[in-house]
Design a protein around this motif. Sequence first.
Motif: not given
Length: 382
Positions: A226-239, A215-223
């Motif tokens: 809107r602007t970050y259309l590529s969806g590319q992340y490093q797991i470190r920065s995501l966590l 849920l934490r990840m989904a909330m962050h990724l969902t909001t």
Amino acid sequence: MASSTQALIRPDLWQQDSSGSVSFRKDFSKDRYIEHFITSTVPESKNLVLFTEKAAWNIIWKLGEEGLDTAKLHLMFAAHAFKQEKPWETEFKLAGSDLIKELGWDNRKDLSKTAKLKKVAHHAWLLGSLAVKITWSEGKRDSGVDYSRMWNIPLITELGQPNLQGLIETPQEVIITVKPGAWIERFLGQEELYQFGWLSQQLLRIDSHNGELALRMAMHLTTDSRTYLSGQYQIRSLLEDVLPKEVLEKARSDRRRSYEIRQRLYNAITQLKQLGWQIEGFEKKSKLDELLDTRITIKLPTPIPRLIANQTESKPRRLPPASAAVALTGNRVKEARKARGWSQAKLANFLGVSQYLVSMIERDERSITPDTESKLRQVLLD
């Protein structure tokens, strides 16, 4: 909405200044930032009373214990508000039993119906204590908002059989009256409210009781989508965006915690995949640092409606097109990155380079290659 959601789930990011004022602040650029405060929940007061020191921290730490469900209810309010013709003028009433279903609590066996209703009312009360101040200038237009509640909760009514003292100990229903704060009309607007309302509906499918990290990840990724259309992340920065900093720091130096954080992430990825999220490039790793360095692509299960994409694309927060005779200097890259609310690490993830290289580019210590310039203009260009 994105800043308030983060404020609800990351109590570790709130700060207290020398005067005792406690706030959460998210910077976007020099003249654009959003601050959140804790206020009295008395709706009749025309002037907000901002809590300081211990009074504020008492509520903030309650958010730390229950912030995920409070944030989920926050997005649910947005989902209901965007259905109103003029949400900034309209009060709407929500039944606690309906909210229980939307929160995904109807199948929980550890709580009675009465406990669930009281819990919903408690989260609504917490939301009523969250205030916002917005400083936001776009050219000659000032979209700033002075202190405003995120949500006015003028009334929470418990329905049921009163006892001899006239109190309802076991409510059979709870009715919550909600009125959006002034920030909606002044800053967000109808179309963006529609966007967040639509996005919030995607989160209602995740059970915060059994899928906390998902849920934490989904909330962050969902909001973020809107602007970050590529969806590319490093797991470190995501966590790092969704968990308190100390969680990862302790996991890197403790074998048991390292195992636990890896298992939490594996379970979260599995849950999101089961819900239709598109995830590419993820592999299990035996070492935490190797896992944190992994780059993945993760996108919502359903594309955002075109109306939302159009609204997002219309915002003048990016660099001029390549056809304009404007040099792409390090300072312009830095200003445009901050205008989007991105960290150097996030921009580096998109470009597929190191954060150090982005830092050197912004200091004009490294020339920008044609390929990098093309990518920069793609992400920072209107």
